[in-house]
Design a protein around this motif. Structure first.
Motif: not given
Length: 321
Positions: A233-237, A239-240, A245-247, A306-311
């Motif tokens: 979670v910390l590195f999510a911003p 690392c796309a 959340a599925g990843v 999922d590149p369509a829903a990265p956030s």
């Protein structure tokens, strides 16, 4: 994460007391040159107190996740504190007496203390199991968090249960016969006597198997797997793929599976009387298979981002019952 002020207070206070004992034990390591079973006499209270700090703080946080059953969980936390305190008092008393706490049946008093420790360990394990069952039944919205908490707890329970194997008479103790008159019953090491050549810091045997290895590694899944999720979670911003959340959920699945396989491997290694740092070809092959499977799982988890829903956020996931 919830505010620390909402954490189980007795567990937090006990953790603070164990931190103070760790400092006192560290001083003992410096000023007291006594050696017991091949290790500095204050090494055991130091290692146990540090372990209890991590263990109890993690449980104190996990109890904040409970919905139903919060009162039962709170009482289970109280039991962990009382049994942990009892165990640490016995360990410290035996250090002051210059005696070993574990497996010591040399006198009636030593036997009584060891039996008391055995009972407290069983009750502590049962209390942790109660907390695990409550968390299995708790609705946790973030599926990755649910898996990290539950997977970490279940592996930790398995690791703690491995400690019961150490209480059984070793092969040499059984061969000697007359266990009723034996000074020690049970051992950390497999295939060699306790107190032989060992690794620095940990004290794990370098000439035979050592059941403390899977016991330690298994128990600390309780901290390491949730910490992995926090790191994701910390590195999510930055690392796309990790913003999905599925990843993160798939990566936690890989971590839980890989960690469980690692604990199984080092348990098997110890039971064969093989030192951790001297694996044979079969152990290395099994370790390679686990590493390969874990690496493939990580690659596949990231590839399926999922590149369509990265956030996509945890709140948009299907809740876990």
């Amino acid at each position: 994460m919830s505010s620390w002020r909402s954490w189980h207070r007795p567990l937090v206070v006990f953790s603070a007391a164990m931190a103070a004992l760790a400092v006192a034990s560290a001083v003992g390591l410096v000023v007291d040159d006594r050696v017991l079973v091949g290790a500095p006499i204050w090494a055991k209270p130091f290692k146990f107190s540090v372990s209890f700090v991590a263990y109890c703080l993690t449980l104190a946080w996990m109890l904040t996740l409970l919905g139903r059953g919060r009162r039962i969980g709170r009482w289970a936390g109280h039991v962990v504190v009382l049994t942990g305190l009892t165990e640490m008092v016995i360990i410290t008393v035996q250090v002051a007496r210059g005696k070993r706490s574990h497996f010591n049946t040399a006198t009636a008093f030593d036997t009584a203390l060891w039996n008391a420790m055995g009972m407290t360990i069983v009750v502590l394990w049962a209390a942790t199991l109660v907390i695990a069952v409550l968390l299995l039944c708790t609705r946790i919205t973030d599926r990755a968090t649910a898996l990290a908490v539950r997977g970490g707890l279940l592996i930790a329970l398995a690791g703690a249960a491995l400690g019961f194997l150490m209480t059984l008479p070793s092969e040499s103790q059984r061969a000697a016969g007359d266990l009723d008159a034996a000074d020690t019953i049970g051992a950390h090491s497999v295939g060699v006597p306790d107190g032989g050549p060992s690794m620095a810091l940990t004290g794990w045997s370098t000439t035979g198997g050592d059941l403390r290895v899977p016991h330690f590694v298994g128990m600390h899944a309780l901290q390491l797997i949730p910490l992995l999720l926090m790191a994701l979670v910390l590195f999510a911003p930055r690392c796309a793929p990790l913003r999905d959340a599925g990843v993160r959920l798939r990566l936690v699945r890989v971590a839980v599976g890989g960690y469980a396989a690692l604990v199984a491997l080092i348990t098997w290694q110890a039971l064969r009387g093989q030192p951790l740092i001297h694996p044979d070809g079969v152990t290395l092959a099994a370790a390679g298979a686990i590493l390969t499977a874990t690496a493939y799982g990580v690659w596949r988890a990231l590839r399926l981002a999922d590149p369509a829903a990265p956030s996509r956020t945890a709140a948009e996931q299907e809740p876990v019952a």
